[in-house]
Design a protein around this motif. Structure first.
Motif, mmCIF file in Angstrom:
data_model
loop_
_atom_site.group_PDB
_atom_site.id
_atom_site.type_symbol
_atom_site.label_atom_id
_atom_site.label_comp_id
_atom_site.label_asym_id
_atom_site.label_seq_id
_atom_site.Cartn_x
_atom_site.Cartn_y
_atom_site.Cartn_z
ATOM 1 N N ASN A 54 0.822 -1.220 0.000
ATOM 2 C CA ASN A 54 0.000 0.000 0.000
ATOM 3 C C ASN A 54 0.854 1.268 0.000
ATOM 4 N N ARG A 55 2.163 1.084 -0.072
ATOM 5 C CA ARG A 55 3.131 2.183 -0.097
ATOM 6 C C ARG A 55 3.089 3.047 1.165
ATOM 7 N N GLU A 56 2.744 2.415 2.296
ATOM 8 C CA GLU A 56 2.755 3.126 3.575
ATOM 9 C C GLU A 56 4.155 3.136 4.179
ATOM 10 N N ILE A 57 4.908 2.058 3.947
ATOM 11 C CA ILE A 57 6.289 1.957 4.417
ATOM 12 C C ILE A 57 7.133 1.366 3.291
ATOM 13 N N SER A 58 8.443 1.463 3.442
ATOM 14 C CA SER A 58 9.343 0.889 2.443
ATOM 15 C C SER A 58 9.821 -0.489 2.908
#
Length: 89
Positions: free
Chosen positions: A62-66
């Motif tokens: 979800n591209r919240e963290i890498s």
């Protein structure tokens, strides 16, 4: 660990797992609870680790963290387990 900043970051990263596991109390109390839990519930600990990693992988999707963030969370958990002589497969 010698540097205060490193200790702070590792504590914060370990806190993510402690929160996921829903341990209550101060960081010290929750670490003690994790230690006790780990010694008595080895297989269940592995299950929670897998669930935590999978939940973080969803956050990556979800591209919240890498991916690097997940790696850092795992390093903090691994350090805690290693320092307390808790071996997982």
């Amino acid at each position: 660990m010698k540097a205060k900043e490193s200790k702070r970051k590792y504590s914060h990263r370990l806190d993510k797992f402690l929160t996921f596991k829903e341990f209550q109390g101060s960081i010290e109390e929750r670490c003690l609870k994790l230690y006790d839990f780990s010694k008595n519930n080895f297989e269940l600990l592995q299950l929670y680790l897998v669930r935590f990693i999978n939940s973080q992988k969803e956050r990556i999707d979800n591209r919240e963290i890498s991916e690097g963030t997940l790696h850092n969370y795992i390093k903090a958990i691994k350090l805690f387990l290693t320092m307390n002589d808790i071996v997982i497969n």
